[in-house]
Design a protein around this motif. Structure first.
Motif, PDB file in Angstrom:
ATOM      1  N   GLY A   1      -8.443  43.376  31.902  1.00  0.00           N
ATOM      2  CA  GLY A   1      -9.338  44.187  31.073  1.00  0.00           C
ATOM      3  C   GLY A   1      -9.809  45.402  31.847  1.00  0.00           C
ATOM      4  O   GLY A   1     -10.949  45.834  31.730  1.00  0.00           O
ATOM      5  N   GLY A   2      -8.900  45.950  32.633  1.00  0.00           N
ATOM      6  CA  GLY A   2      -9.242  47.100  33.494  1.00  0.00           C
ATOM      7  C   GLY A   2      -9.626  48.332  32.689  1.00  0.00           C
ATOM      8  O   GLY A   2     -10.384  49.179  33.165  1.00  0.00           O
ATOM      9  N   GLY A   3      -9.107  48.425  31.463  1.00  0.00           N
ATOM     10  CA  GLY A   3      -9.442  49.564  30.614  1.00  0.00           C
ATOM     11  C   GLY A   3      -9.152  50.878  31.309  1.00  0.00           C
ATOM     12  O   GLY A   3      -8.103  51.047  31.941  1.00  0.00           O
ATOM     13  N   ALA A   4     -10.101  51.808  31.216  1.00  0.00           N
ATOM     14  CA  ALA A   4      -9.934  53.125  31.852  1.00  0.00           C
ATOM     15  C   ALA A   4     -10.747  53.195  33.142  1.00  0.00           C
ATOM     16  O   ALA A   4     -11.078  54.293  33.607  1.00  0.00           O
ATOM     17  CB  ALA A   4     -10.358  54.208  30.872  1.00  0.00           C
ATOM     18  N   SER A   5     -11.053  52.020  33.720  1.00  0.00           N
ATOM     19  CA  SER A   5     -11.925  51.978  34.907  1.00  0.00           C
ATOM     20  C   SER A   5     -11.331  52.761  36.086  1.00  0.00           C
ATOM     21  O   SER A   5     -10.118  52.790  36.289  1.00  0.00           O
ATOM     22  CB  SER A   5     -12.132  50.519  35.323  1.00  0.00           C
ATOM     23  OG  SER A   5     -12.674  50.449  36.622  1.00  0.00           O
ATOM     24  N   ILE A   6     -12.216  53.303  36.888  1.00  0.00           N
ATOM     25  CA  ILE A   6     -11.863  54.065  38.088  1.00  0.00           C
ATOM     26  C   ILE A   6     -11.383  53.133  39.213  1.00  0.00           C
ATOM     27  O   ILE A   6     -10.860  53.613  40.231  1.00  0.00           O
ATOM     28  CB  ILE A   6     -13.101  54.886  38.549  1.00  0.00           C
ATOM     29  CG1 ILE A   6     -12.742  56.030  39.497  1.00  0.00           C
ATOM     30  CG2 ILE A   6     -14.157  53.999  39.175  1.00  0.00           C
ATOM     31  CD1 ILE A   6     -12.077  57.186  38.850  1.00  0.00           C
ATOM     32  N   LEU A   7     -11.548  51.828  39.031  1.00  0.00           N
ATOM     33  CA  LEU A   7     -11.208  50.893  40.116  1.00  0.00           C
ATOM     34  C   LEU A   7      -9.772  51.088  40.597  1.00  0.00           C
ATOM     35  O   LEU A   7      -9.515  51.054  41.804  1.00  0.00           O
ATOM     36  CB  LEU A   7     -11.437  49.445  39.657  1.00  0.00           C
ATOM     37  CG  LEU A   7     -11.082  48.362  40.695  1.00  0.00           C
ATOM     38  CD1 LEU A   7     -11.948  48.489  41.952  1.00  0.00           C
ATOM     39  CD2 LEU A   7     -11.236  46.964  40.085  1.00  0.00           C
ATOM     40  N   VAL A   8      -8.842  51.317  39.683  1.00  0.00           N
ATOM     41  CA  VAL A   8      -7.438  51.455  40.099  1.00  0.00           C
ATOM     42  C   VAL A   8      -7.260  52.667  41.020  1.00  0.00           C
ATOM     43  O   VAL A   8      -6.554  52.586  42.028  1.00  0.00           O
ATOM     44  CB  VAL A   8      -6.489  51.496  38.868  1.00  0.00           C
ATOM     45  CG1 VAL A   8      -6.768  52.672  37.952  1.00  0.00           C
ATOM     46  CG2 VAL A   8      -5.045  51.515  39.306  1.00  0.00           C
ATOM     47  N   ASP A   9      -7.927  53.773  40.721  1.00  0.00           N
ATOM     48  CA  ASP A   9      -7.846  54.974  41.580  1.00  0.00           C
ATOM     49  C   ASP A   9      -8.350  54.636  42.978  1.00  0.00           C
ATOM     50  O   ASP A   9      -7.781  55.060  43.990  1.00  0.00           O
ATOM     51  CB  ASP A   9      -8.713  56.116  41.034  1.00  0.00           C
ATOM     52  CG  ASP A   9      -8.444  56.449  39.574  1.00  0.00           C
ATOM     53  OD1 ASP A   9      -8.383  55.509  38.750  1.00  0.00           O
ATOM     54  OD2 ASP A   9      -8.312  57.642  39.250  1.00  0.00           O
ATOM     55  N   GLU A  10      -9.454  53.858  43.015  1.00  0.00           N
ATOM     56  CA  GLU A  10     -10.090  53.562  44.300  1.00  0.00           C
ATOM     57  C   GLU A  10      -9.244  52.574  45.113  1.00  0.00           C
ATOM     58  O   GLU A  10      -9.196  52.660  46.342  1.00  0.00           O
ATOM     59  CB  GLU A  10     -11.521  53.066  44.059  1.00  0.00           C
ATOM     60  CG  GLU A  10     -12.350  54.168  43.406  1.00  0.00           C
ATOM     61  CD  GLU A  10     -13.807  53.827  43.162  1.00  0.00           C
ATOM     62  OE1 GLU A  10     -14.637  54.743  43.267  1.00  0.00           O
ATOM     63  OE2 GLU A  10     -14.129  52.673  42.850  1.00  0.00           O
ATOM     64  N   LEU A  11      -8.558  51.667  44.421  1.00  0.00           N
ATOM     65  CA  LEU A  11      -7.674  50.730  45.129  1.00  0.00           C
ATOM     66  C   LEU A  11      -6.460  51.466  45.699  1.00  0.00           C
ATOM     67  O   LEU A  11      -6.046  51.206  46.829  1.00  0.00           O
ATOM     68  CB  LEU A  11      -7.230  49.611  44.183  1.00  0.00           C
ATOM     69  CG  LEU A  11      -8.320  48.622  43.763  1.00  0.00           C
ATOM     70  CD1 LEU A  11      -7.817  47.711  42.636  1.00  0.00           C
ATOM     71  CD2 LEU A  11      -8.792  47.784  44.958  1.00  0.00           C
ATOM     72  N   ILE A  12      -5.903  52.378  44.920  1.00  0.00           N
ATOM     73  CA  ILE A  12      -4.760  53.168  45.416  1.00  0.00           C
ATOM     74  C   ILE A  12      -5.210  54.004  46.622  1.00  0.00           C
ATOM     75  O   ILE A  12      -4.524  54.036  47.656  1.00  0.00           O
ATOM     76  CB  ILE A  12      -4.196  54.085  44.303  1.00  0.00           C
ATOM     77  CG1 ILE A  12      -3.546  53.257  43.203  1.00  0.00           C
ATOM     78  CG2 ILE A  12      -3.187  55.080  44.885  1.00  0.00           C
ATOM     79  CD1 ILE A  12      -3.113  54.062  41.975  1.00  0.00           C
TER      80      ILE A  12
END
Ligand code: SAM
Length: 204
Positions: A48-59
């Protein structure tokens, strides 16, 4: 309206920073993931990551195997567009988590912020937990954030179930060891507050 139709409509009609769950930084989630001590090559799924910024921060932190699952294709598209060329590094999964066909013991970290609490039917929660048990490797890390007992009882027009760390852990049962929990007061873009609880468990 079914789950998918509801969420597609939300992401097609609202800007990503105009939803109550918007965060400029996914600070608590990122810290929990970093503190697991996993390798940068280990596998993380944000459910349920949606449009969260978390993926940018993990990359940005160097993680190389990130999957983002969401029932809304529109949400995934927003994150995909924001990332530009870096989107190709991510495994995008459009699925309902209560019905998802995920690979066996594939993930070292399972992260969910504000999805499990929408599962108001015990059978859906049971399917979710069965999928976690199937998809997370033994010894893997499970980080789930929901509204706390003093948090809202609705979100996005939908009823939610609120949890303490104990009641959330008990939904997962004996295959999961509760290691830590943290409360967070989330500031919405509308100037209001929402109380969250983050639970960090290890899967046996
Ligand atoms: C409140 S938002 C949280 C989004 C993100 N985790 C964050 O913290 O910004 C809930 C997200 O879960 C997704 N969602 C809701 N029910 C779902 C389900 N059954 N399966 C997969 N995704 C779901 C929605 O599309 C939405 O992106």
């Amino acid at each position: 309206m079914n789950t998918k139709t509801h969420w597609e409509h939300i992401y097609e009609t609202k800007a990503p920073n105009q939803v109550s769950w918007y965060q400029e930084h996914a600070k608590v989630s990122l810290q929990y993931i970093q503190n697991t001590g996993i390798q940068k090559t280990d596998h993380i799924i944000d459910v349920g990551g949606g449009a969260s910024i978390l993926v940018d921060e993990l990359i940005a932190d160097g993680f190389q195997h990130i999957s983002i699952l969401d029932v809304s294709g529109a949400a995934l598209q927003l994150a995909h567009q924001r990332l530009g060329a870096r989107a190709a590094e991510v495994n995008w999964i459009e699925a309902d988590i209560t019905q998802a066909d995920l690979p066996h013991q594939a993930y070292d970290v399972w992260h969910d912020r504000a999805v499990f609490h929408f599962l108001t039917q015990p059978a859906d929660r049971q399917r979710y937990v069965d999928i976690v048990r199937h998809a997370v490797r033994p010894g893997g890390h499970v980080i789930v954030a929901t509204f706390a007992p003093d948090g809202p009882d609705h979100c996005s027009g939908l009823e939610v179930v609120r949890y303490s760390s104990e009641s959330l852990h008990s939904e997962f049962g004996g295959d999961f060891d509760l290691v830590d929990s943290t409360r967070e007061t989330h500031q919405t873009p509308f100037g209001t507050e929402q109380k969250f609880i983050y639970c960090y468990c290890r899967r046996y």
